[in-house]
Write an enzyme that holds these catalytic residues in place. Sequence first.
Site, PDB file in Angstrom:
ATOM      1  N   HIS A  90       0.722  -1.252   0.156  1.00 49.86           N
ATOM      2  CA  HIS A  90       0.084   0.050  -0.047  1.00 49.86           C
ATOM      3  C   HIS A  90       0.702   1.229   0.080  1.00 49.86           C
ATOM      4  O   HIS A  90       0.273   2.320  -0.121  1.00 49.86           O
ATOM      5  CB  HIS A  90      -0.839  -0.016   1.212  1.00 49.86           C
ATOM      6  CG  HIS A  90      -2.251   0.305   0.955  1.00 49.86           C
ATOM      7  ND1 HIS A  90      -2.462   1.236  -0.325  1.00 49.86           N
ATOM      8  CD2 HIS A  90      -3.608   0.609   1.805  1.00 49.86           C
ATOM      9  CE1 HIS A  90      -3.598   2.092  -0.217  1.00 49.86           C
ATOM     10  NE2 HIS A  90      -4.238   1.513   1.217  1.00 49.86           N
ATOM     11  N   ASP A 131      -1.952   2.259  -4.468  1.00 46.58           N
ATOM     12  CA  ASP A 131      -3.427   2.683  -3.742  1.00 46.58           C
ATOM     13  C   ASP A 131      -4.713   1.673  -4.061  1.00 46.58           C
ATOM     14  O   ASP A 131      -4.594   0.907  -4.819  1.00 46.58           O
ATOM     15  CB  ASP A 131      -3.868   3.941  -4.494  1.00 46.58           C
ATOM     16  CG  ASP A 131      -3.070   5.144  -4.167  1.00 46.58           C
ATOM     17  OD1 ASP A 131      -2.107   5.156  -3.048  1.00 46.58           O
ATOM     18  OD2 ASP A 131      -2.825   6.199  -5.126  1.00 46.58           O
TER      19      ASP A 131
END
Length: 441
Positions: free
Chosen positions: A412, A416
Amino acid sequence: MAVELKVPQSGESITEVQIGEWRKAVGERVERDEVLVDIETDKAAMELPAPVSGVLAKIVKGAGEEAGVGEVIALINEGEDEAEPLEPDATWDRSGMRYFFALADDTEPPAPGEPAEAGPEPPPPDPAPAVSSSSPEAPRVMPAAERELAQRGIEAKDVQATGPGGRLLKEDVVRHAGKQPASAPAEAPAPVEAPPRPAPAAAPEAEARPDEEIVAMSPMRKVIARNLVAAQQNAALLTTFNEADMSAVIALRKNHQEAFKQKYGIKLGFMSFFVKAAVEALKLIPAVNAEVRGTDVVYKNHFDVGIAVGGGKGLVVPVLRNAEAMGFAEIELAIADFAQRAQSNKIDLSELQGGTFTISNGGIYGSMLSTPIVNPPQSGILGLHAIKDRPMAVDGQVVVRPVMYLALTYDHRIVDGREAVTFLKHIKDVIEEPVRILIEI
């Protein structure tokens, strides 16, 4: 002339290997380039050939022992038909194994000339054990076991050795001590004033029960464990899920399986469809094909897809180089070759390096759903699962379709959530309409 067999350099990051099975015994004839011993690194297994023709005179490192790169693990008498007996000295014991000195760290073995000046006492002990070297009363004591024997006040001949080649291991001493009457361990607490005593006190916790077995981790398993923990600690991992209706792919395979097999000599599997779909998704979402390097993000314009396969020593991830340029048959043939060689630990180290994305198919083992862990320094891994008939709503009707659950674990930090979901949705769309692979949309 004795020729040394040394551990070769196997990679920049590899400094130590584990000795596997010796193909020859001491005294046997070996030919040049004949495989003499298997060695295992933290990434792959290798076969080490004999550098010369001759007779295997000594085995310095037995099966299961560790050795550093460049370390001597055996001696070969070049050009001889029979092994000449070697005179015992302070460096080698009767069986051809290196003698382990139970000395302090700052103590060095005596110089070659010193034993002779010290008197004729060292030679007599050597012939005596030579007779009993084949006897169970004279096991080869490993350094850790020797320290444990000294701490517990136990004779080596009283302990049953279970290590490779009849070696006496620390675990053997601990196991033997556990079987003794309570009066024996009572001696240990005597020197209470010694501060280092707490370390041995922790030994009973690691002691195996009679119905347990303690086995040291292989170098490969150690690296797998270290990398997985590092991935959890150093990356912000998150997993997103989706499902794919496999009807179209199954129908396509059924219609063209025979023709495909006759032309290429290999069955058309599901993995080639997912490799192709993954490449298209990686082109659409480049961040999943990137990696974090320090404070930079490295975007890669090549697609080297790793395929996780179970090997004889554990999970390995050989890489399909430039998967975007490979056809279905090339992918299937490469994966079949990887799977076969992985079982016999024949995967080359170079084939395990440099992947940009990984696919792991737990479905072949019956997995319904999982959250795979990324293979550092990659930023994404696709998890495939078992195909099961499930009820689905299609055009307002409930129908039964063969469904596979898909999982994408991603870093992450650079990927995204929107990108991850889009990536997995694109794979779903391509699998449900495989003609998109041909027109690359």
